[in-house]
Design an enzyme around this catalytic site. Structure first.
Site, PDB file in Angstrom:
ATOM      1  N   HIS A 201     -15.155  -5.703  18.251  1.00  0.00           N
ATOM      2  CA  HIS A 201     -15.078  -5.823  16.784  1.00  0.00           C
ATOM      3  C   HIS A 201     -16.148  -6.739  16.197  1.00  0.00           C
ATOM      4  O   HIS A 201     -16.202  -6.937  14.988  1.00  0.00           O
ATOM      5  CB  HIS A 201     -13.698  -6.331  16.362  1.00  0.00           C
ATOM      6  CG  HIS A 201     -13.475  -7.785  16.705  1.00  0.00           C
ATOM      7  ND1 HIS A 201     -13.140  -8.195  17.974  1.00  0.00           N
ATOM      8  CD2 HIS A 201     -13.553  -8.909  15.965  1.00  0.00           C
ATOM      9  CE1 HIS A 201     -13.027  -9.503  17.988  1.00  0.00           C
ATOM     10  NE2 HIS A 201     -13.272  -9.977  16.788  1.00  0.00           N
TER      11      HIS A 201
HETATM   12  C1  UD1 Z   1     -12.062 -12.464  12.165  1.00  0.00           C
HETATM   13  C2  UD1 Z   1     -12.825 -13.683  12.672  1.00  0.00           C
HETATM   14  C3  UD1 Z   1     -13.231 -13.456  14.122  1.00  0.00           C
HETATM   15  C4  UD1 Z   1     -12.042 -13.070  14.967  1.00  0.00           C
HETATM   16  C5  UD1 Z   1     -11.343 -11.877  14.360  1.00  0.00           C
HETATM   17  C6  UD1 Z   1     -10.110 -11.511  15.142  1.00  0.00           C
HETATM   18  C7  UD1 Z   1     -14.162 -14.865  10.983  1.00  0.00           C
HETATM   19  C8  UD1 Z   1     -15.535 -15.103  10.495  1.00  0.00           C
HETATM   20  N1  UD1 Z   1     -14.030 -13.897  11.912  1.00  0.00           N
HETATM   21  O1  UD1 Z   1     -12.968 -11.360  12.195  1.00  0.00           O
HETATM   22  O2  UD1 Z   1     -13.790 -14.656  14.620  1.00  0.00           O
HETATM   23  O3  UD1 Z   1     -12.487 -12.751  16.273  1.00  0.00           O
HETATM   24  O4  UD1 Z   1     -10.954 -12.217  13.014  1.00  0.00           O
HETATM   25  O5  UD1 Z   1      -9.506 -10.367  14.641  1.00  0.00           O
HETATM   26  O6  UD1 Z   1     -13.248 -15.524  10.564  1.00  0.00           O
HETATM   27  N2  UD1 Z   1      -8.874  -6.185   7.857  1.00  0.00           N
HETATM   28  C9  UD1 Z   1      -7.761  -5.403   7.687  1.00  0.00           C
HETATM   29  N3  UD1 Z   1      -6.547  -6.000   7.842  1.00  0.00           N
HETATM   30  C10 UD1 Z   1      -6.393  -7.286   8.151  1.00  0.00           C
HETATM   31  C11 UD1 Z   1      -7.526  -8.076   8.299  1.00  0.00           C
HETATM   32  C12 UD1 Z   1      -8.771  -7.517   8.158  1.00  0.00           C
HETATM   33  O7  UD1 Z   1      -7.850  -4.217   7.420  1.00  0.00           O
HETATM   34  O8  UD1 Z   1      -5.236  -7.760   8.269  1.00  0.00           O
HETATM   35  C13 UD1 Z   1     -10.205  -5.549   7.723  1.00  0.00           C
HETATM   36  C14 UD1 Z   1     -10.812  -5.709   6.362  1.00  0.00           C
HETATM   37  O9  UD1 Z   1     -11.507  -4.528   6.049  1.00  0.00           O
HETATM   38  C15 UD1 Z   1     -11.839  -6.810   6.562  1.00  0.00           C
HETATM   39  C16 UD1 Z   1     -12.252  -6.603   8.002  1.00  0.00           C
HETATM   40  O10 UD1 Z   1     -11.078  -6.126   8.663  1.00  0.00           O
HETATM   41  O11 UD1 Z   1     -12.886  -6.741   5.683  1.00  0.00           O
HETATM   42  C17 UD1 Z   1     -12.733  -7.852   8.669  1.00  0.00           C
HETATM   43  O12 UD1 Z   1     -11.755  -8.897   8.565  1.00  0.00           O
HETATM   44  P1  UD1 Z   1     -12.219 -10.451   8.579  1.00  0.00           P
HETATM   45  O13 UD1 Z   1     -11.027 -11.333   8.616  1.00  0.00           O
HETATM   46  O14 UD1 Z   1     -13.206 -10.659   7.491  1.00  0.00           O
HETATM   47  O15 UD1 Z   1     -13.029 -10.580   9.899  1.00  0.00           O
HETATM   48  P2  UD1 Z   1     -12.683 -10.061  11.359  1.00  0.00           P
HETATM   49  O16 UD1 Z   1     -13.691  -9.057  11.742  1.00  0.00           O
HETATM   50  O17 UD1 Z   1     -11.234  -9.684  11.464  1.00  0.00           O
END
Ligand code: UD1
Length: 373
Positions: free
Chosen positions: A206
């Site tokens: 991811h």
């Molecule tokens: C975040 C952390 C990463 C960790 C990962 C674990 C940061 C910078 N990154 O990355 O270190 O390894 O979490 O999962 O904090 N989304 C959903 N549902 C959710 C959460 C996110 O659909 O409950 C989608 C959204 O489209 C969002 C994307 O996932 O834009 C990314 O989520 P985000 O929390 O920004 O970063 P991660 O890639 O999850």
């Protein structure tokens, strides 16, 4: 009576905070107040972990949701600041390296509240990873630094952190793993997915570097497609990965079993019984080491070198084609001799709670400069 604000926000935070909260129950003078920033919010990215890890519901959910880094960080800070002013805690405890970790540390230190960072001192030296920036900033403003391994302690010492601020406590995420391993095994996850024990590869990818660019993601799936002709492949896809696949019009090859994100117990069961794991996650490098399961990490570097030197991890670099050669060896050879880093023994949460309790009446006006930084 000291209140401690304990912050979680994203999926990998929950299994690190759970054992600390449990261990704090032994100290009635310390009152943990659990804050969820809402960085992760989907049922399968958040709630299921509270249920399976038997964590108390958050005392406050800031419901910040997803956004760009700047906007998400700003939203967390804006929502957390009035909460700190309202609760007037003796300290704030943050874990890991996600945006919530950094944002809440900054708010706390600027309000004069000391911060304890659990999983401090890890360094990849790769500033293209948002987590590395989060780690550097959080450690720079934290008063107490709880390290999972000796290399993390050395990093902090090399950055000039006074030794009395650093505590080598072991790995609370491995506390959670050890506590739940039996329950996880009872779920028979491989069988439910039509897989045989030790005869499948488990994949999680991811990181922006692997999934955000369409060409890179396409090459990942080309390699995994080829791999699935040799061994069954199961890939629980993070919402970010799923989203990037849809945007780039990439369909999963037929041999790959793509699933929704899984809960803690099912994922742990799949990890424990896999032939090997392919990942770009930080936590999974550690969990596979604790389980003695081979791990191939699709990254050029790791902030967790101990999983290579004292565990089962191997860095593949960035080229997805390297998956095939490394996997061939693991398909043909037996599993490695299990080995596990010092203090990854299931007792880290207790060590952290004991140290927090020993800090006694915390002085919220503690002057960081005066303490040897
Ligand atoms: C975040 C952390 C990463 C960790 C990962 C674990 C940061 C910078 N990154 O990355 O270190 O390894 O979490 O999962 O904090 N989304 C959903 N549902 C959710 C959460 C996110 O659909 O409950 C989608 C959204 O489209 C969002 C994307 O996932 O834009 C990314 O989520 P985000 O929390 O920004 O970063 P991660 O890639 O999850």
């Amino acid at each position: 009576m000291s209140e401690i604000l304990c912050v979680v926000g994203a999926r990998p935070n929950f299994m690190k905070m759970a054992p600390i909260l449990r261990a704090l129950r032994a100290y009635p003078a310390l009152h943990p107040y659990l804050v969820h920033t809402g960085q992760h919010y989907d049922e399968e990215m958040s709630r299921i972990f509270f249920d399976e890890l038997d964590m108390p519901a958050p005392d406050r959910d800031l419901e910040v949701g997803s956004d760009t880094h700047a906007r998400q960080t700003a939203r967390i800070m804006t929502a957390f600041e009035p909460l700190v002013e309202e609760r007037k805690p003796a300290m704030v405890v943050v874990v890991g390296d996600v945006n919530s970790t950094m944002a809440c540390s900054l708010v706390a230190v600027k309000l004069g509240v000391p911060v304890a960072h659990v999983e401090a001192g890890l360094r990849s030296r790769d500033w293209s990873m948002p987590e590395e920036i989060n780690r550097l900033v959080t450690d720079a403003v934290s008063t107490w630094l709880f390290a999972t391994s000796e290399d993390a302690v050395s990093n902090l010492r090399a950055e000039g952190v006074a030794p009395e601020r650093i505590h080598l406590v072991g790995n609370p995420m491995i506390d959670t793993l050890r506590q739940h391993l039996e329950a996880a095994r009872a779920r028979r996850a491989p069988e439910r997915f039509g897989l045989e024990r030790r005869d499948y590869a488990l994949v999680t990818l991811h990181r922006p570097s692997n999934v955000d660019r369409a060409d890179a993601l396409r090459r990942v799936f080309d390699s995994l497609g080829e791999l699935s002709e040799r061994i069954p492949v199961i890939f629980p896809a993070h919402p970010r990965t799923r989203d990037r696949m849809e945007r780039a019009g990439i369909a999963s090859p037929p041999g790959i079993h793509l699933t929704e994100p899984l809960g803690y117990l099912d994922f742990l069961c799949l990890m424990d019984q896999a032939r090997f794991v392919i990942t770009d996650s930080g936590g999974i490098q550690e969990e596979t080491t604790a389980l003695g399961v081979p791990c191939l990490t699709l990254r050029p570097n790791t902030e967790r070198p101990i999983t290579v030197s004292e565990g089962t991890n191997r860095l593949l670099g960035e080229d997805p084609a390297s998956i095939l050669l490394a996997s061939k060896i693991l398909i043909e050879e037996g599993p490695p001799q299990p080995r596990c880093p010092k203090l990854w023994d299931g007792q880290a949460g207790k060590r952290i709670a004991a140290i927090l309790a020993s800090l006694g009446e915390v002085n919220p006006t503690l002057d960081l400069c005066a303490e040897g930084r």
